[in-house]
Scaffold this active site. Structure first.
Site, PDB file in Angstrom:
ATOM      1  N   ARG A   1       0.841  -1.193   0.000  1.00  8.49           N
ATOM      2  CA  ARG A   1       0.000   0.000   0.000  1.00  8.49           C
ATOM      3  C   ARG A   1       0.881   1.248   0.000  1.00  8.49           C
ATOM      4  NH1 ARG A   1      -1.897  -3.663   3.824  1.00  8.49           N
ATOM      5  NH2 ARG A   1      -4.016  -4.465   3.429  1.00  8.49           N
TER       6      ARG A   1
ATOM      7  N   LYS B   1      -1.982  -3.017   8.115  1.00  7.10           N
ATOM      8  CA  LYS B   1      -3.051  -2.588   9.008  1.00  7.10           C
ATOM      9  C   LYS B   1      -2.875  -3.231  10.378  1.00  7.10           C
ATOM     10  CE  LYS B   1      -6.322  -1.705   5.301  1.00  7.10           C
ATOM     11  NZ  LYS B   1      -7.632  -1.991   4.702  1.00  7.10           N
TER      12      LYS B   1
ATOM     13  N   HIS C   1      -3.853   3.365  -5.264  1.00  2.00           N
ATOM     14  CA  HIS C   1      -3.788   1.897  -5.208  1.00  2.00           C
ATOM     15  C   HIS C   1      -3.688   1.241  -6.586  1.00  2.00           C
ATOM     16  CE1 HIS C   1      -3.796   1.164  -1.087  1.00  2.00           C
ATOM     17  NE2 HIS C   1      -4.979   0.620  -0.898  1.00  2.00           N
TER      18      HIS C   1
ATOM     19  N   ARG D   1      -0.917  -1.265  -6.978  1.00  2.00           N
ATOM     20  CA  ARG D   1      -1.185  -2.435  -6.120  1.00  2.00           C
ATOM     21  C   ARG D   1      -2.183  -3.357  -6.817  1.00  2.00           C
ATOM     22  NH1 ARG D   1      -1.323  -4.291  -0.702  1.00  2.00           N
ATOM     23  NH2 ARG D   1      -3.364  -4.866   0.118  1.00  2.00           N
TER      24      ARG D   1
ATOM     25  N   HIS E   1      -3.569  -9.299   3.011  1.00  2.00           N
ATOM     26  CA  HIS E   1      -5.009  -9.405   3.247  1.00  2.00           C
ATOM     27  C   HIS E   1      -5.278 -10.422   4.353  1.00  2.00           C
ATOM     28  CE1 HIS E   1      -6.103  -7.943  -1.079  1.00  2.00           C
ATOM     29  NE2 HIS E   1      -5.923  -6.947  -0.248  1.00  2.00           N
TER      30      HIS E   1
ATOM     31  N   TYR F   1      -9.641  -9.928  -7.296  1.00  2.00           N
ATOM     32  CA  TYR F   1      -8.745  -9.814  -8.450  1.00  2.00           C
ATOM     33  C   TYR F   1      -8.961 -10.940  -9.460  1.00  2.00           C
ATOM     34  CZ  TYR F   1      -6.472  -6.276  -5.653  1.00  2.00           C
ATOM     35  OH  TYR F   1      -6.229  -5.155  -4.905  1.00  2.00           O
TER      36      TYR F   1
END
Length: 296
Positions: free
Chosen positions: A147, A171, A242, A245, A268, A277
């Site tokens: 990110r 995160k 993004h 990415r 993730h 995706y």
């Protein structure tokens, strides 16, 4: 009511270790929520907030033209906040329980074709420290899929070029190790040896990517540069921070990469987030078929 919001923001910042972007979103959402409660509904005590009040606020967001995705984010912020108030015994109930926002179809991420990525990566001119920096940042984003918020937080000690990986924090400050290819490693090495010192000037900073003040580059600063570079590269598609990415993940899957491996590289927590995706690759294949097959 403002004091409780401040307490909550301090809690998510110190105890949960959330990213600055997430904290800013929480604060913005809750200030909007609090303002609506006090000025429109005349509610001045968190103990007096009811389920109906929250539903009215969500309707207000919808009537104001906010998307379903934005409303869902506001509700998530409100839920976390009311759970905090209940846990801290500020209130004796959580009025946000069992409230649902309207489900919205998840938009497919916009990605660049390989030739567009190559044009973008080749655009920065290696005639100034900023050119070396921009080249290194773009190569790194496409090589790793990290990110933008993770990239700008990188320290020089997080980069291990000889071993071919970087360490980043996602995160919730979750650490992960991500491999980098030769092109990105070479661009970063050139930036560090030929340009970073010139940007640093007389400052002291362990941030990898610096701005013209010799300080850590901001997300907004990167975004401004990306739009300028995309314009120079002649890319007509609408870009977001993004985009590289999304392109990284899509191109890996198109070339047969394992979904679980891509999930790990992207950081993730849930594989369903990565599975979006696979829908992108199917859509792109259909577009190619329609464009080039004589009987499509």
């Amino acid at each position: 009511m403002k004091d409780q919001i401040k307490d909550f923001i301090h809690y998510v910042m110190v105890e949960r270790g959330l990213s600055q972007n997430t904290i800013v979103s929480y604060e913005r959402d809750l200030k909007s929520y609090s303002l609506y409660l006090t000025e429109t509904l005349h509610v001045t005590d968190w103990n007096h907030v009811t389920r109906i009040h929250i539903i009215q606020y969500l309707k207000h967001l919808k009537d104001s033209g906010k998307s379903g995705k934005t409303s869902a984010r506001h509700l998530a912020s409100i839920r976390s906040f009311h759970q905090f108030l209940l846990r801290e015994k500020v209130t004796d109930k959580d009025p946000s329980v069992h409230i649902e926002t309207q489900k919205t179809e998840r938009a497919l991420p916009k990605v660049l074709a390989l030739n567009e990525v190559e044009r973008l990566l080749d655009t920065p001119k290696l005639t100034s420290p900023f050119g070396y920096r921009d080249k290194a940042m773009l190569e790194l984003l496409y090589a790793t899929g990290i990110r933008v918020s993770e990239m700008i937080e990188l320290k020089t000690a997080d980069v291990h070029l000889s071993m071919g990986f970087i360490r980043c924090f996602g995160k919730g400050r979750k650490e992960r190790i991500v491999p980098i290819g030769e092109a990105a490693a070479s661009a970063i090495e050139e930036y560090m040896t030929k340009a970073r010192g010139k940007l640093l000037k007389n400052n002291v900073s362990d941030a990898l990517f610096l701005n013209h003040h010799g300080k850590q580059i901001s997300r907004q600063g990167f975004w401004k540069n990306l739009k300028k570079i995309a314009l120079e590269a002649g890319i007509k598609k609408e870009l977001t921070p993004h985009t590289l990415r999304h392109s990284f993940a899509t191109h890996l899957l198109e070339n047969g990469a394992d979904l679980r491996a891509v999930q790990e590289m992207l950081g993730h927590a849930d594989i369903s987030t990565t599975q979006i995706y696979t829908h992108v690759t199917k859509t792109r294949l259909k577009d190619v078929y329609k464009q080039f097959h004589p009987r499509a």
